[in-house]
Design an enzyme around this catalytic site. Structure first.
Site, PDB file in Angstrom:
ATOM      1  N   HIS A 192      41.242  47.874  45.225  1.00  2.67           N
ATOM      2  CA  HIS A 192      41.910  47.223  44.101  1.00  2.67           C
ATOM      3  C   HIS A 192      40.993  46.196  43.435  1.00  2.67           C
ATOM      4  O   HIS A 192      41.132  45.931  42.234  1.00  2.67           O
ATOM      5  CB  HIS A 192      43.203  46.556  44.569  1.00  2.67           C
TER       6      HIS A 192
ATOM      7  N   ASN B 171      49.485  44.958  42.041  1.00  4.40           N
ATOM      8  CA  ASN B 171      48.866  44.325  43.214  1.00  4.40           C
ATOM      9  C   ASN B 171      49.854  43.567  44.086  1.00  4.40           C
ATOM     10  O   ASN B 171      49.482  43.035  45.130  1.00  4.40           O
ATOM     11  CB  ASN B 171      47.760  43.358  42.764  1.00  4.40           C
TER      12      ASN B 171
ATOM     13  N   ARG C 128      42.372  48.596  51.263  1.00  4.32           N
ATOM     14  CA  ARG C 128      43.097  48.672  49.994  1.00  4.32           C
ATOM     15  C   ARG C 128      42.696  47.515  49.071  1.00  4.32           C
ATOM     16  O   ARG C 128      42.567  47.685  47.848  1.00  4.32           O
ATOM     17  CB  ARG C 128      44.598  48.642  50.259  1.00  4.32           C
TER      18      ARG C 128
END
Length: 331
Positions: free
Chosen positions: A71, A99, A67
């Site tokens: 991101h 985030n 992840r």
């Protein structure tokens, strides 16, 4: 061995068919699987060993690292800018609301691998955090049973990280197929890349708040299996602690496989942006194909990860450098 050869062959075919063009592809042409062969020989083994130890200690590092990579790449390109901590008057990417839920173990995976690399005199301050994140992501995927694929290297670390740069660049779980396709296309990624990369949700977890609207009895999402919705509501009742999370894949949460697509066929996609891939007839054929064939899925995922790793890469020293500390811009 036979399956591995088929995956590699399919990967090479997919990459060849992917073509190129555009600014991001031009920069990617400067990346190379052999970039560190003379600069830091054995860097991939150093990173793999450090990542293996981290995953053994903290298995959730698998989903967290994958992840983190996504991101990072979708904001200013794959330049490790998501790892920078806020300082002074600057609020960094990692403190943007989108985030805030990134798990600390993803950051720690990169930090530990960076320390292992820098502990080798020849390699000290020679390998970018962006490349370490790229290698670490491939390694956690392989450790969870996913594909082992060659990574292109030679990225530099970004020179800035701002919260404002995140806004509008990460797809929320409410996105429909057209919105998902558009935001991936903005990063030179195809709809097939998007569907394959969404299957990273075969590992990891999501906090209750990201899907709470889909499980409310008064307005339950009709695309979700009712039994699955009831299970989720029991785990995430109204007023639940915001830190409570559930597995993205309720069947094989620690294994990187095509169960994600099988779940979608059953109405068991956790996020709306997951289930829409089956609910929308335009993307359903890909879901059905990869649900039926894990080897094809793993090959497609590896190809999509290679394409993702090319997004906005910086190879010009005027645009990036090699950070001494992944979390702090060089002074």
């Amino acid at each position: 061995m036979g399956a591995g050869i088929r995956i590699l062959a399919a990967l090479l075919a997919l990459l060849a068919a992917a073509g190129g063009g555009g600014i991001m592809r031009c920069a990617a042409q400067q990346l190379s699987a052999t970039y560190y062969d003379t600069i830091c020989p054995g860097v991939e083994k150093i990173v793999r060993d450090a990542v293996t130890l981290k995953v053994q200690q903290t298995p959730v590092a698998v989903g967290a690292t994958v992840r983190l990579f996504f991101h990072d790449c979708f904001v200013q390109g794959c330049d490790a800018s998501v790892i920078i901590v806020s300082s002074g008057n600057n609020t960094a990417e990692k403190d943007n609301g989108a985030n805030k839920s990134l798990a600390g173990d993803g950051f720690d995976t990169v930090i530990q691998a960076k320390a292992a690399v820098d502990a080798v005199p020849q390699c000290a301050n020679q390998v970018s955090c962006a490349d370490i994140l790229t290698m670490a992501t491939r390694d956690v995927i392989a450790l969870a049973g996913g594909p082992e694929y060659p990574v292109e290297l030679g990225r530099l670390d970004g020179l800035s990280s701002t919260s404002a740069s995140v806004d509008g660049n990460l797809p929320p779980p409410s996105f429909n197929l057209d919105q998902l396709t558009a935001i991936f296309a903005a990063n030179n990624l195809s709809q097939a890349d998007m569907v394959a990369l969404s299957a990273a949700h075969t590992v990891g977890f999501a906090h209750c708040g990201t899907f709470a609207d889909r499980i409310q009895p008064a307005a339950a999402d009709p695309t979700m299996d009712p039994g699955y919705g009831s299970q989720l509501l029991a785990a995430c009742p109204p007023g639940v602690d915001v830190n409570v999370a559930v597995d993205l894949d309720p069947e094989t949460p620690k294994v990187f496989d095509n169960q994600y697509f099988i779940n979608l066929q059953k109405g068991m996609g956790l996020l709306g942006s997951d289930q829409v891939l089956y609910a929308d007839v335009r993307s359903r054929p890909l879901v059905d194909n990869w649900a039926a064939n894990n080897t094809d899925f793993l090959a497609a995922f590896a190809a999509a990860m290679t394409n993702l790793g090319r997004v906005g890469v910086k190879t010009d020293p005027a645009l990036g450098n090699i950070r001494r500390d992944c979390a702090v811009l060089n002074g």
